[in-house]
Each structure stands twice: as structure tokens, then as C-alpha cells.
Design an enzyme around this catalytic site. Structure first.
Site, PDB file in Angstrom:
ATOM      1  N   GLY A 221       1.018  -1.059  -0.078  1.00 32.03           N
ATOM      2  CA  GLY A 221      -0.102  -0.039  -0.024  1.00 32.03           C
ATOM      3  C   GLY A 221       1.085   1.212  -0.074  1.00 32.03           C
ATOM      4  O   GLY A 221       0.472   2.215  -0.757  1.00 32.03           O
ATOM      5  N   ASP A 222       1.706   1.251   0.660  1.00 32.55           N
ATOM      6  CA  ASP A 222       2.960   2.528   0.809  1.00 32.55           C
ATOM      7  C   ASP A 222       3.716   2.744  -0.559  1.00 32.55           C
ATOM      8  O   ASP A 222       3.495   3.669  -0.912  1.00 32.55           O
ATOM      9  CB  ASP A 222       3.924   2.354   1.899  1.00 32.55           C
ATOM     10  N   ILE A 223       4.180   1.629  -1.079  1.00 34.06           N
ATOM     11  CA  ILE A 223       5.132   1.924  -2.344  1.00 34.06           C
ATOM     12  C   ILE A 223       4.234   2.284  -3.180  1.00 34.06           C
ATOM     13  O   ILE A 223       4.470   2.878  -4.287  1.00 34.06           O
ATOM     14  CB  ILE A 223       5.736   0.581  -2.588  1.00 34.06           C
TER      15      ILE A 223
END
Length: 414
Positions: A186-188
Site C-alpha cells: 500500500g505504501d510503495i
């Protein structure tokens, strides 16, 4: 590759594509810091605005200590190369005024606070655009800035991933979901879409002179990365293996596991020849892909693992690859960090520890390889507020006395 080194030295004469682009980032953890680190790797000057005690990524574990004994967590270590750090207390009116004074000196103002948080502080898009009309204002939040019903929810990568459906999609039967199965997907993904948005907005500003807001939701980004969930659901398939119609499984070799993917009919013919079962393509039980899956355990797996039992994972994979069958060894972490491909591609950057640890900290390198852009040199992550004085002096013209007063008033540290 070590910090300070340069790869593809012949390309250094071209400079970097984002030379001259300046980014002021009110950021924390990973979704935005990964994006701004990528921008820095492409030449941007990134100044990171942190709380007086440092942003929350510094508190993640494991980690190391800086020269003053302050802990620096792994999340911070792998997302903040080649940046400068200024500490500002955003709870103080004078702190917010400092940020608004700094904003016009930068092309991009980026933040990943919870949606609406900076608006309430007087640092939202309208506030910054009022003092810097051509600003590119990039926001990364769990659910975006357009009024999602979930806008008030705090969100880490696992929250967006869970809501994307991917955790359930890979389950079989009543298995228990496993959060963060592939790290910070989700972050990347959010960071990559933020980078694309920022670059597009800069291009638009170059053409029109106008700034704009870039609004990235982690939930949107993760749904885009886990695209098969919604797409396959619309076609009647609700889980990857229910029903099963392909082979995408681990198999055992003499020294561990390898993964092999069979999803087309010609691949069954090739594996049948390789493992000594040329009759498989004509066997009515294997006439469909569903049949492959139905007979994985009683036909395919025993034959494939018997064939691989006298080989290492890599030997089996090399034979499979030569036959045109997609496969790969299931590598351990210790194998990944010495992988010759990653070394050849400069995909592991070494940062010397500042606390006496023997092994350097390994940080994934830049996967964007450009023939006319040199890789590096990169600098270590900044210590908390390491550049506060120089930034306030260089950008705002504040002298030592003025900065000392800000320190005494608890507005900045440094």
C-alpha cells in the site's frame, strides 16, 4: 553499491532530469517518503520537515542509533537518502508561519498527514497556494482529499491492502488472512502514483504556468495494484484458487523450494517432457486447466518433485527456464542480499552504521534505470533537524539570533 559512489559514470555529464526541482515535504513513515526519495534520486532537492523529536518512521523497529544515541528505525532508514531535515513545531503559530514562508522557495509542497489535518492547521492547499500560486501541492492519505466516507480513519499500508480485497482473494477455504504479506504494498504503490502525479503536474506547470493539487489515496493505489480482485470478480471469479484453474505453486527440490507457474496449455506439454511424463497432454484428466489443479497432488506434484529431488532449487529452475517454463527459487533473506542480479543492477545500497555495527544498513536502490542518468552519489539519511539552521538561514535569511529565539520558543530544534 555504497553511498557516495556513482554508477554509470559516463552519464554524469548529462546531469539529472529533476535538477533544479525543489520539494518541501511534510512527511512521515513510507508512502510519501519513498516518493520523495525517488525524486531525490532523479535529482530533486528534498527538504524534509519533521516534528521536533523527528517523524514517526524514526521509531519503527529494528534500527540503529545516530551519533548522539537517538534511535533511527528501519522505515526511516530505507526511505530518506539524500534529503535534508528541518524540525518545525507545527502546533505553534510561528512554526506554521515558518512553513508558509518556506513554501514559495520550493516547486513542490508534499504532505501525507491524515486527510484534512493540514487544512485545520492552516497549511492546506488553499493556504499554500495563497502564498505560492504555482505550487504543486501533493497529498498522500489513506482515502484521499475529496470527501471519502472513510476520510477520518487513520491508515497504514495494511488498512488499504485489507480493504482492497487482496487478503481475502488469496485465501483458500477458511484460512486466516495475513496482513502485509509482501511488505508495504500500500505504501510503495501510493508512492509510485504520487511520483507520477507530481511529475505530470510539473510538466503541466511548465506548459501553462499553473500549479495544482495532486491527490493520492492509498486505498485507490492499492486497488490499482491489486487489479485482478475487482476485474475477476466482475467475471465471476471471487478468489484466486476458488475454483483453481492454473498451477502457481511451490515445489520442493533437494535444498528447498522453487515456484513454478503453468497457466497455458503449451506449458503443460513442456513440463511433461521435462519430467518424463510425455503422456500428460493426452490424459483426459488433464484436458483442462481445472484438471491440472484437481490432479496437482496425485499426479503433477509427485512427478515434478521426484524429478527435482536430485537437484538444487537453482538447478531445477535453470532446466525449467531453458524449457520456457517460468520458475524461480524461493530465496531466503540471506540469499537476496547477495543475489548477483541485484548487485549487478546496484539494487542494494550500503549505508555505514553510525553506532559501531559491523554490517552496513542495506537500502533498496533505484529501480528506474536511465541510460543518460548516473546512479548516485547518494548521501546518508539526515539526523533529526540536522539542517534546520542552514535551511532557515539560506532560504529565509534568518541570522543566528533569530534562529536561537525560535529554538528557545520551542518552534524549531537545532
Amino acid at each position: 553499491m555504497r553511498l557516495g559512489e556513482v554508477a554509470n559514470q559516463d552519464a554524469a555529464k548529462y546531469g539529472k532530469p529533476l535538477d533544479g526541482v525543489r520539494v518541501l515535504a511534510l512527511e512521515q513513515m513510507q508512502a510519501l517518503p519513498y516518493a520523495t526519495q525517488l525524486l531525490a534520486r532523479l535529482g530533486a532537492d528534498v527538504v524534509k520537515v519533521e516534528a521536533p523529536m523527528g517523524e514517526s518512521g524514526r521509531g519503527s523497529q529494528p534500527g540503529m542509533h545516530d551519533p548522539e544515541g537517538r534511535f533511527i528505525g528501519a522505515t526511516f532508514l530505507r526511505n530518506n537518502l539524500s534529503k535534508r531535515s528541518v524540525t518545525v513545531n507545527l502546533k505553534a503559530d510561528a512554526g506554521r508561519e515558518l512553513v508558509l514562508a518556506l513554501a514559495p522557495h520550493f516547486d513542490v509542497f508534499a504532505e501525507n498527514f491524515k486527510s484534512g489535518a493540514l487544512d485545520r492547521m492552516g497549511l492546506g492547499y488553499e493556504d499554500v497556494a495563497a502564498v505560492h500560486p504555482s505550487v504543486i501541492y501533493a497529498s498522500v492519505s489513506g482515502f484521499g482529499a475529496s470527501g471519502s466516507p472513510y476520510a477520518d480513519w487513520p491508515a497504514y499500508a495494511s488498512i488499504a491492502e485489507s480493504m482492497s480485497g487482496i487478503y481475502d482473494y488469496v485465501l483458500v477455504g477458511d484460512e486466516v488472512p495475513r496482513p502485509n504479506p509482501v511488505g508495504a504494498l500500500g505504501d510503495i504503490s501510493s508512492a509510485l502514483f504520487a511520483t507520477i502525479g507530481i511529475l505530470a503536474a510539473l510538466r503541466h506547470r511548465d506548459a501553462t504556468g499553473e500549479g495544482q493539487r495532486v491527490d493520492i489515496a492509498m486505498y485507490d493505489s492499492t486497488v490499482a495494484m491489486t487489479d485482478i480482485v475487482a476485474n475477476f470478480e466482475s467475471l465471476g471469479k471471487h478468489r484466486l484458487n476458488e475454483p483453481r484453474n492454473a498451477i502457481l505453486d511451490p515445489f520442493r527440490a533437494a535444498d528447498g523450494w522453487f515456484v513454478m507457474q503453468l497457466v497455458r496449455e503449451h506449458q503443460l506439454e513442456r513440463i511433461s517432457q521435462l519430467v518424463g511424463h510425455p503422456e500428460w497432454p493426452e490424459d483426459p484428466r488433464l484436458a483442462t486447466r481445472e484438471g491440472w489443479a484437481d490432479h496437482l497432488e496425485d499426479m503433477l506434484r509427485p512427478a515434478i518433485e521426484a524429478w527435482a529431488s536430485g537437484m538444487t532449487r537453482m538447478e531445477a529452475v535453470e532446466k525449467l527456464s531453458a524449457a520456457g517454463i517460468a520458475s524461480a527459487p524461493v530465496q531466503t533473506a540471506s540469499e537476496v542480499v547477495v543475489d548477483p542480479h541485484l548487485q549487478h543492477r546496484n539494487m542494494l545500497v550500503e549505508m555505514e552504521r553510525s553506532d559501531g555495527g559491523e554490517r552496513p544498513v542495506l537500502i533498496p536502490g533505484n529501480p528506474v534505470k536511465l541510460s543518460k542518468v548516473a546512479e548516485g552519489p547518494e548521501s546518508r539519511v539526515p539526523w533529526v533537524g540536522e539542517h534546520t539552521r542552514s535551511i532557515l538561514s539560506d532560504e529565509l535569511g534568518l541570522d543566528d539570533g533569530a534562529i536561537d529565539k525560535l529554538v528557545a520558543d520551542g518552534v524549531v530544534t537545532g
